[in-house]
Enzyme design. Sequence first.
Site, PDB file in Angstrom:
ATOM      1  CB  SER A 240      -1.273   0.180   0.922  1.00 39.43           C
ATOM      2  OG  SER A 240      -0.361   0.516   2.481  1.00 39.43           O
ATOM      3  CE  LYS A 241      -2.260   6.855  -2.418  1.00 37.98           C
ATOM      4  NZ  LYS A 241      -4.104   6.159  -1.498  1.00 37.98           N
ATOM      5  NE  ARG A 242       0.720   0.414   5.925  1.00 38.71           N
ATOM      6  CZ  ARG A 242       0.962  -0.570   5.673  1.00 38.71           C
ATOM      7  NH1 ARG A 242       2.295  -1.145   6.494  1.00 38.71           N
ATOM      8  NH2 ARG A 242       0.492  -2.213   5.168  1.00 38.71           N
ATOM      9  N   GLY A 244       5.897   3.094   0.705  1.00 42.99           N
ATOM     10  CA  GLY A 244       6.474   4.432  -0.520  1.00 42.99           C
ATOM     11  C   GLY A 244       5.843   4.037  -1.832  1.00 42.99           C
TER      12      GLY A 244
END
Length: 465
Positions: A240-242, A244
């Site tokens: 996910s966006k976490r 990067g």
Amino acid sequence: MNPRVRFAPSPTGQLHIGGARTALFNYLFSHHNQGQFLVRIEDTDLERSKQEFTNQICESMKWLGLTWDEDLVFQSQRTNQYKIAIDSLLDCGEAYRCFSTKDELDKIREETNSYSYPGIWRERSDIEIQSEIDNGNPFTIRLKTPESGETSFDDLIYGTIKVEHSEIDDFIIARSDGSPVYNLTNVVDDNDMGITHVIRGEDHISNTPKQILMYKTLGWNVPTFAHLPMILGQDKKRLSKRHGATGVQSYRDDGFQPEALLNYLSLLGWNPGTEEEVMSLHEIIEKFELSKVHKKSAVFDEKKLNWISGQHLAMQSNKTIISDIKLVNDTWGNSESHEYCLNVIDLMKSRSKSLVQLMDQSNYYFNDPTEFDEKTVRKTWKDGTKDIVESVRYILETIDNWEIKSLEEKLKSFMEERELGFGKVMKPVRLAICGTVNGPSLFAVMDLVGKDACLRRIKYAINTL
Ligand code: GLU
């Protein structure tokens, strides 16, 4: 029959790695089997869907080279088809209007501790229903699902999956505002588009039995399903966006080439069954088989992506690379000739993982280094180095025939005469000329940047370090 597959993104964000992998596997499967690859934009969620995301998704797909074979299909333009399907289900009694209110359903949920709808409006009389309609009471539409038996399907990747009908409640197919839900639109579209194989993320496995029930109730052929394994980050959590960069665009902006990214994505859940993992799209298409996709989640490994990318870069022609670089930065290398830039690429392509890295690492071919890393200087520029480099400069000044061979000969014989090791001489000289101690053959670099620049840079280093 040649397969027809589709990629069906919801335009609620840009194309991310997971979506790109789904699109790629559809593309590979269709091309391997001489089929068609279609794209459907699932934009029924009017609040979250944005034209800008549709554009971004399409642009990223085109950049990757995942072109589709027919016009895009937009769900927002197919409202009528959904209405026809819903009406036909209502007409033949396979679906019914449900007037249960939210409060009522919440109460049942609390009492039964279950989200399952107990079929309150399933067998009501026409009169009763008509009176609710006449009173203007809102209703949802639910599919009348079988009460006993099971639905099973043979997923090409996950094998046979069975679900008892007792576990499937009469689910909603149209909301109280009349809008159809995903499980309905998806089935209507896949049927109308003649989709033979539904290849998508494993998060849709739980929707599949409901969709199969819809196909069967509507009297349509059920397509074959293949659910792709999840992609995890290094921490083994869903990518996910976490983690990067997960958007395809950011990889493009970082100078990754589409061939390399596609190659890497193809290995997320699939392997060619041979040692060789660096492949062109053409080779991947030839080798790709859904039956070789495994169910185990794939871990996104940035290091491996870099490695694959570097391998692709090294294989590519200098001309291709320069035109790809110009797409990322059209001013790159403008201070030198085209020929000169091609030579820079030739020296640097096997040492870079991406176009951006190649550009960053090639700065010294265009500009004199003026800043030096302190730690590197301490390690490289020791007592006595200055004298050695002075001597080198003197020798270089005398070379008229400035080319790799003569540079090599002259400097090697200098080292031999003075009994100096390569590291003692060439490292500081490289530091002076390149501002770094790593790089391709220094003789080749010197040859390319030229005599004047080399002498000027060495002089600068002697004066400043
Ligand atoms: N719009 C759905 C998604 O983005 C597509 C599901 C499907 O491929 O059936 O997850």
